[in-house]
Structure formats: structure tokens, C-alpha cells
Design an enzyme around this catalytic site. Structure first.
Site, short mmCIF file in Angstrom:
data_model
loop_
_atom_site.label_atom_id
_atom_site.label_comp_id
_atom_site.label_asym_id
_atom_site.label_seq_id
_atom_site.Cartn_x
_atom_site.Cartn_y
_atom_site.Cartn_z
N HIS A 1 0.83 -1.21 0.00
CA HIS A 1 0.00 0.00 0.00
C HIS A 1 0.86 1.26 0.00
O HIS A 1 2.02 1.25 0.44
CB HIS A 1 -0.90 0.00 1.23
CG HIS A 1 -0.11 -0.02 2.51
ND1 HIS A 1 0.49 1.10 3.03
CD2 HIS A 1 0.24 -1.04 3.32
CE1 HIS A 1 1.15 0.78 4.11
NE2 HIS A 1 1.04 -0.52 4.32
N GLU B 1 -1.86 -7.22 7.56
CA GLU B 1 -0.50 -6.96 8.07
C GLU B 1 -0.21 -7.84 9.29
O GLU B 1 -1.14 -8.37 9.92
CB GLU B 1 -0.37 -5.47 8.41
CG GLU B 1 1.00 -5.03 8.94
CD GLU B 1 2.19 -5.35 8.03
OE1 GLU B 1 2.39 -6.53 7.67
OE2 GLU B 1 2.95 -4.41 7.72
#
Ligand SMILES: *[C@@H]1O[C@H](CO)[C@@H](O)[C@H](O)[C@H]1NC(C)=O
Ligand SMILES: *[C@@H]1O[C@H](CO)[C@@H](O)[C@H](O)[C@H]1NC(C)=O
Ligand SMILES: *[C@@H]1O[C@H](CO)[C@@H](O)[C@H](O)[C@H]1NC(C)=O
Ligand SMILES: *[C@@H]1O[C@H](CO)[C@@H](O)[C@H](O)[C@H]1NC(C)=O
Ligand SMILES: *[C@@H]1O[C@H](CO)[C@@H](O)[C@H](O)[C@H]1NC(C)=O
Ligand SMILES: *[C@@H]1O[C@H](CO)[C@@H](O)[C@H](O)[C@H]1NC(C)=O
Ligand SMILES: *[C@@H]1O[C@H](CO)[C@@H](O)[C@H](O)[C@H]1NC(C)=O
Ligand SMILES: *[C@@H]1O[C@H](CO)[C@@H](O)[C@H](O)[C@H]1NC(C)=O
Ligand SMILES: *[C@@H]1O[C@H](CO)[C@@H](O)[C@H](O)[C@H]1NC(C)=O
Ligand SMILES: *[C@@H]1O[C@H](CO)[C@@H](O)[C@H](O)[C@H]1NC(C)=O
Length: 386
Positions: A107, A216
Site C-alpha cells: 500500500h 499486516e
């Protein structure tokens, strides 16, 4: 819509060869992953990850010849030749072996990345962020729980978007045939910006699957806690959310976090879910630095840390074996933090927060919930038959 006839023919061939795999009962057995090296700069030990710019290097694809294109007279781009090589690998592979190319994108910069930079330097080492600030939802001006992209992060995703269009137009790069994304907001938005308004074919539209385990590293940081499913759906209604994604985050708990071993075990699970159920060869995954690092370990790729917004392609060989090492379920670990900004921290200690004693409640010792179980949570397994 726009495609090269060469790309279409190869895509159809890839599908046909992948369909010869019998995946009906592939939950039994073991998938052994290997990174096939020699194709990308990111595989070479001499490449400096920090300085690496995927947009200046054709995604890192090496300029070389391939057995599959020797003697071919067409004016093919490097990506078209590589596509022919990958298709030849699949066509020649034993029935239990499949090759896929994963485009893993990190990202763009999120508010938590900006805050880590802000609080981590120069007066404090970066663990001040770990010991205190990362456990808050934000400060008086910005919020970083399930952080969204900063304007700089949006710009990085726009760079990825422009580069994909450039590669489609000039390199006839194979289109991603499937898209996956982490459920965290920064990835949902990065995928949206990266793949919006590209000349994609109707038969491979950008409809990403939101998959829990591409999230994550699970830590006590609020930036690792995801939002609820309803919020995710409302943010990007066209995305395909896995049925197994629960309404509320059941994996993040403010006390325990994944060890590398625990994270690698769940990264293998999520890769298995893709390789078990997805016939496609060209696959896009939008995820995070910690999670992509873990996936690279599972794939046997050398460590290669991505800058925010960067993309790494990996050619993966997957062998479907009848048996393999017993699945382990490594423990989580308990993390410490302070109730107020710490005095300092000791980076070499795993529980190295040194609290001030003047914060909320005058707590001088790190908060450490030793009673919480460090068993790994049970991960969703209901990926099959979607
Ligand atoms: C695939 O495997 C399943 C379960 O082992 C079996 O029932 C099925 O017949 C197999 N299909 C093919 C096409 O071999
Ligand atoms: C699938 O594999 C499991 C574990 O080996 C076995 O128990 C089950 O009978 C198999 N199912 C089919 C349909 O072959
Ligand atoms: C890698 O690149 C970074 C940034 O350009 C630089 O600071 C570093 O010295 C380089 N490392 C090596 C080993 O060349
Ligand atoms: C391959 O050659 C092209 C054109 O000369 C260049 O743009 C690209 O960066 C080269 N790729 C690598 C990995 O060196
Ligand atoms: C071959 O392809 C390149 C890149 O698409 C193009 O610039 C070049 O003009 C083509 N050459 C021929 C002979 O078609
Ligand atoms: C909050 O953190 C940001 C860094 O992300 C920083 O720019 C801002 O000044 C901080 N606000 C306060 C009130 O400290
Ligand atoms: C991307 O997000 C914008 C704004 O939320 C939305 O209008 C658009 O439909 C989304 N596009 C895709 C492909 O997800
Ligand atoms: C879901 O998340 C949104 C955004 O954070 C929040 O406004 C909403 O109250 C949440 N829903 C529930 C039921 O907690
Ligand atoms: C997986 O593949 C690697 C490399 O080919 C090999 O060394 C290893 O023994 C294999 N693992 C299993 C469980 O077969
Ligand atoms: C510590 O963990 C236990 C067991 O999960 C939980 O009941 C308790 O509320 C936790 N205490 C704190 C201060 O987080």
C-alpha cells in the site's frame, strides 16, 4: 478495453494447463513453494532494495532470452516473451506442479507510516512508537487506527496506476487475472486507485477478493486492527469479500501479537487458499510490508523490503505433494507498552520498553498481560467452494 491477441492466446493456454490440476481435495497434502530465480532483478542478491524503483526497471523483469522464445521471429516485448516462457513452464510441468506469477503491491503511505516517521526520529529511536504511540488510535490531529492513505500515499498509488497503464500499452504485460487484497483500509484504497480506469479486458475485470489473512503482521498496534465488514463493504461495494471474513476483527486483541513463525504459518495458509482454488496464473495481491516479507519467506525468495507503494513480481513454482511436514501452529507473543511516552527503549530486548512512571496511573513497569493465552487464534478456513 484493449488487449494484444498474443496475450489472449497465452492466457487461454495457461488456463487450460492449470485446469489439469485436480484441486477437488487439495486440502489434503502439502504445497511446496519455490521462487524461480533468474527472471527478476529483485531475485538477485546484488540488487539494493532501498534504492530500487520498479517503475524505472520494467517491474524488474530482466532483459534476457528464454528457451520458450528462442527462434521466435515476432516483435515481442520482454513481458510477452516472459509470458510465453511461463506458459511453456506450465505446459511442460508434471501434473502436480503449477507456476504462477504474483504481483505483490505494498500500500501507499498511510497515516501510521507518517506518524512512525514523526515520532520515531530524531529524538527517539523507533521503539518509542512501538512502546506508546502505536497503541493509540491517533493524536489530536490525525487518526492512524486502520490508517487510510495520506495524500503522499494516494500519489504513490497513482504512480502505480500510471505505470500499469504504461506497461499494458507499451509492454503488453499480461493482465492480472485475479486480484486479492488485505482487508485493511490502506490496501483497499491502494488497490482501488492502482487498478481504476486501466484498459482491462472484460474477461479479467478488477474485482478484488478481500481476504482476511493477507492483512499486516498482527501486533498490538492499532494500525493492525481492521474495521468491521460492513464498513469495508460500504467503502468499496464492488469488492468481493470472502464469506469467511467476520463482521468484527477476531484476530487483533491489544495484548498478543504474531511471532515471525506464527505469521509465516498463516501466510502459508493464505497462499494455499489461493493456489488450491484459483486456476489463474497472473495474480495481483495488495498487502503490507510485514506480510509481503513473510510471504517472500514462505516462497523461499530472498528478503526484499518494499518501499510504500512499490510492487514486486515473483515467479512461483508450487508442487502439490501428498504429504509434507506436519502443520505447526506457532505461539503468539505478548508485547509490552507504556501508559505514557516512555523514557527510552532497548531495541535489543524483545520487551524493551522503559516507561516513565509519570504517565497515567504512574505506571513505571511496562504493561504486560502475562495471563492472556498466546495460542494462535483459529484462522478462517472456509475459503473453498466460493
Ligand atoms: C479429483 O479428485 C476427487 C477426489 O479425490 C475425485 O473424486 C475426482 O474424480 C477427481 N477428478 C478428476 C477429474 O480426476
Ligand atoms: C480428502 O482428503 C481427506 C484427508 O486425506 C480424506 O479424509 C477425505 O476422504 C478426502 N475426500 C475425498 C472426497 O477424497
Ligand atoms: C542502498 O541504497 C541506499 C539508498 O540509496 C543507500 O543509502 C545504501 O547505501 C545502499 N546500500 C548499498 C549496500 O549499496
Ligand atoms: C531492459 O531494457 C529496457 C529498454 O532498454 C529498459 O527500459 C529496462 O530498464 C531494462 N530492464 C532491466 C531490468 O534492466
Ligand atoms: C517492435 O516493438 C517496439 C515496441 O513496441 C516498437 O517500438 C518497434 O517499432 C517495433 N519494431 C518493429 C519492426 O515492428
Ligand atoms: C500528529 O502526528 C502527525 C504525524 O503523523 C504530526 O504531523 C502532527 O503534528 C501530530 N499532532 C500533534 C498534535 O502532535
Ligand atoms: C474506486 O473508488 C471510487 C471512489 O470511492 C469509486 O467511485 C470507484 O467505483 C472505485 N473503483 C473501483 C474499480 O473500485
Ligand atoms: C463499523 O465501523 C464503522 C466505521 O468505523 C462504525 O462507524 C460503525 O459503528 C461500526 N459498526 C458497528 C456495529 O460497530
Ligand atoms: C520443497 O522443495 C525444496 C526445494 O526444491 C526441497 O528442498 C524440500 O525438501 C521440499 N520440501 C518437501 C516437504 O518436499
Ligand atoms: C489480560 O488477559 C485476560 C485474559 O484474556 C483478560 O481477561 C484481561 O482483561 C486482560 N487484562 C488487561 C489489562 O488487558
Amino acid at each position: 478495453m484493449m488487449y494484444s491477441s498474443v496475450g489472449f492466446a497465452f492466457a487461454a493456454a495457461a488456463l487450460a494447463s492449470a485446469q489439469t490440476l485436480n484441486l477437488t481435495n487439495s486440502t489434503a497434502g502439502y504445497i511446496n513453494y519455490t521462487t524461480v530465480t533468474g527472471y527478476f532483478l529483485q531475485d538477485e542478491s546484488t540488487t539494493n532494495a532501498t534504492a530500487f524503483d520498479y517503475t524505472a526497471t520494467n517491474f524488474g523483469l530482466l532483459n534476457r532470452t528464454y528457451p520458450a522464445t528462442t527462434g521466435l521471429t515476432g516483435n515481442l516485448t520482454q513481458w510477452q516473451k516472459f509470458e510465453a516462457q511461463v506458459n511453456a513452464l506450465n505446459a511442460d510441468a508434471p501434473l502436480n506442479t503449477a507456476y504462477k506469477v504474483l504481483f505483490m503491491g505494498r500500500h501507499g503511505e498511510g497515516y501510521h507510516n507518517a506518524a512512525q516517521t514523526y515520532y520515531g526520529t530524531p529524538a527517539w529511536n523507533v521503539r518509542e512508537w512501538d512502546c506508546y504511540w502505536a497503541e493509540l488510535n491517533g493524536n489530536a490531529t490525525v487518526s492512524w487506527d486502520d490508517a487510510d492513505l495520506t495524500p503522499a500515499g494516494v500519489a504513490q498509488a497513482e504512480v502505480a496506476n500510471a505505470f500499469w497503464q504504461h506497461e499494458i500499452t507499451y509492454q503488453h504485460i499480461p493482465y492480472p487475472q485475479s486480484y486479492y487484497t488485505s482487508p485493511l483500509t490502506r490496501c483497499l484504497r491502494t488497490a482501488n486507485i492502482t487498478f481504476s480506469d486501466l484498459d482491462l479486458p472484460e474477461y479479467y475485470p478488477f474485482v478484488p477478493t478481500v481476504r482476511e489473512l493477507f492483512r499486516e503482521s498482527i501486533d498490538i498496534h492499532t494500525c493492525d486492527r481492521r474495521s468491521n465488514r460492513t464498513y469495508i463493504h460500504n467503502l468499496f461495494p464492488s469488492y468481493n469479500i470472502d464469506p469467511s471474513l467476520t463482521e468484527f476483527d477476531e484476530l487483533w486483541n491489544d495484548v498478543t501479537g504474531e511471532t515471525s513463525a506464527a505469521q509465516d504459518a498463516r501466510s502459508k495458509k493464505v497462499l494455499d487458499s489461493v493456489f488450491d482454488t484459483d486456476d489463474h496464473t497472473w495474480i495481483s495481491i495488495t498487502s503490507h510490508s510485514g506480510e509481503i516479507a513473510s510471504i517472500l519467506r514462505v516462497l523461499g525468495h530472498q528478503a526484499f523490503s518494499l518501499n510504500t507503494g512499490a510492487v514486486i513480481p515473483v515467479l512461483v513454482e508450487a508442487k502439490f505433494l501428498p504429504t509434507g511436514p506436519a502443520l505447526s501452529n506457532p505461539l503468539y507473543t505478548t508485547s509490552t507498552h507504556c501508559a505514557a511516552p516512555p523514557v527510552t527503549s532497548i531495541a535489543t530486548l524483545s520487551q524493551g520498553c522503559v516507561c516513565s512512571g509519570t504517565g497515567v496511573g504512574g505506571i513505571t513497569t511496562p504493561i504486560y498481560n502475562a495471563t492472556m493465552s498466546t495460542a494462535a487464534p483459529s484462522y478462517p478456513t472456509a475459503y473453498y467452494g466460493m
